[in-house]
Motif scaffolding. Structure first.
Motif, PDB file in Angstrom:
ATOM      1  N   LYS A  30      -8.566  -2.020  -2.638  1.00  0.00           N
ATOM      2  CA  LYS A  30      -8.530  -2.003  -1.176  1.00  0.00           C
ATOM      3  C   LYS A  30      -8.301  -0.598  -0.642  1.00  0.00           C
ATOM      4  CE  LYS A  30      -6.122  -4.185   2.719  1.00  0.00           C
ATOM      5  NZ  LYS A  30      -5.038  -5.141   3.100  1.00  0.00           N
ATOM      6  N   LEU A  31      -7.357   0.125  -1.245  1.00  0.00           N
ATOM      7  CA  LEU A  31      -7.068   1.495  -0.801  1.00  0.00           C
ATOM      8  C   LEU A  31      -8.269   2.409  -1.003  1.00  0.00           C
ATOM      9  CD1 LEU A  31      -3.434   1.886  -2.185  1.00  0.00           C
ATOM     10  CD2 LEU A  31      -4.099   1.757   0.220  1.00  0.00           C
ATOM     11  N   ARG A  88       0.815  -1.212   0.000  1.00  0.00           N
ATOM     12  CA  ARG A  88       0.000   0.000   0.000  1.00  0.00           C
ATOM     13  C   ARG A  88       0.850   1.264   0.000  1.00  0.00           C
ATOM     14  NH1 ARG A  88      -3.729   0.997   4.688  1.00  0.00           N
ATOM     15  NH2 ARG A  88      -4.578  -0.964   3.954  1.00  0.00           N
ATOM     16  N   ALA A 120      -5.655  -5.189  -7.197  1.00  0.00           N
ATOM     17  CA  ALA A 120      -6.300  -5.563  -5.938  1.00  0.00           C
ATOM     18  C   ALA A 120      -6.013  -4.534  -4.853  1.00  0.00           C
ATOM     19  CB  ALA A 120      -5.826  -6.949  -5.507  1.00  0.00           C
ATOM     20  N   GLU A 121      -4.783  -4.010  -4.826  1.00  0.00           N
ATOM     21  CA  GLU A 121      -4.414  -3.027  -3.807  1.00  0.00           C
ATOM     22  C   GLU A 121      -5.136  -1.703  -4.043  1.00  0.00           C
ATOM     23  OE1 GLU A 121      -2.863  -2.094  -0.274  1.00  0.00           O
ATOM     24  OE2 GLU A 121      -2.544  -4.025  -1.269  1.00  0.00           O
ATOM     25  N   ARG A 180     -11.429   1.458  -0.951  1.00  0.00           N
ATOM     26  CA  ARG A 180     -12.415   1.103   0.076  1.00  0.00           C
ATOM     27  C   ARG A 180     -12.067   1.746   1.414  1.00  0.00           C
ATOM     28  NH1 ARG A 180     -11.960  -4.112  -2.172  1.00  0.00           N
ATOM     29  NH2 ARG A 180     -10.668  -4.781  -0.415  1.00  0.00           N
ATOM     30  N   GLU A 181     -10.788   1.860   1.708  1.00  0.00           N
ATOM     31  CA  GLU A 181     -10.339   2.420   2.979  1.00  0.00           C
ATOM     32  C   GLU A 181     -10.252   3.945   2.949  1.00  0.00           C
ATOM     33  OE1 GLU A 181      -6.712   0.566   4.179  1.00  0.00           O
ATOM     34  OE2 GLU A 181      -7.495  -1.462   3.957  1.00  0.00           O
TER      35      GLU A 181
END
Length: 204
Positions: free
Chosen positions: A46-47, A4, A42-43, A49-50
């Motif tokens: 995820k980032l 990340r 994929a990262e 979403r966060e």
């Protein structure tokens, strides 16, 4: 360090699509962090979403639509927190070095071939990084760019990558030469012993 942080660092210059990010990793970021394209996609998800990055849809007439991502304030705060953490010492983890460690007991021919291939790959990467550095500094020479360039982070990491690739190339070539020389010496010694044995049998 997690992937990340490498992604966030790669996005600090502006908006990147997933494809552009993969290209950035392939050319520049790979000097200090390797990741496959599927890992990057994929990262990114995820980032987002966060809330550490934000994406927007770009409609393209002649190509498929794409999403562009940029770092949010929360993402920059994450980078700041990461920067304050103590960095761990770097280490080498290389399967070729394991093979070289056992070079006295295995066939050196295959090792020499692999070392030569590695040296060629390092030479190609050296040329790529050289051209990238020239492109980044533009009309400035290196000292001037390092003093007054607006964005020196990628330049400094490329300098480290360039030094690594040059040293790696030189080590591979030297190691291949050592193994080649030692192999030739052993072959010569066996030949001498064979000749001496034949002479001794003939005399007896």
């Amino acid at each position: 360090m997690a992937l990340r942080h490498a992604v966030l660092a790669a996005l600090v210059d502006g908006e990147y699509s997933g494809y552009q990010l993969a290209k950035a990793f392939d050319i520049g970021v790979a000097n200090f962090w390797h990741a496959l394209p599927q890992q990057l996609y994929a990262e990114l998800a995820k980032l987002e979403r966060e809330g550490l990055i934000a994406g927007r849809q770009v409609v393209q007439e002649t190509r498929p639509n794409k999403r562009l991502f940029h770092v949010t304030d929360a993402g920059f705060a994450e980078l700041e927190a990461f920067a304050t953490a103590t960095s761990k010492p770097s280490f080498i983890r290389d399967d070729l070095l394991v093979k070289i460690h056992a070079a006295d007991r295995i066939d050196s021919g295959t090792l020499i071939e692999q070392l030569t291939d590695r040296a060629s790959a390092a030479e190609a990467k050296t040329a790529l990084l050289d051209s990238l550095l020239v492109k980044m500094r533009g009309a400035l020479d290196e000292d001037e760019f390092l003093r007054s360039g607006t964005r020196i982070g990628p330049y400094l990491t490329c300098l480290r990558g360039l030094a690594f690739e040059r040293e790696h190339r030189d080590w591979c070539l030297r190691t291949a030469a050592v193994l080649r020389e030692r192999g030739a010496a052993r072959t010569e010694q066996r030949s001498v012993r064979t000749e001496e044995g034949g002479t001794a049998r003939a005399e007896s």
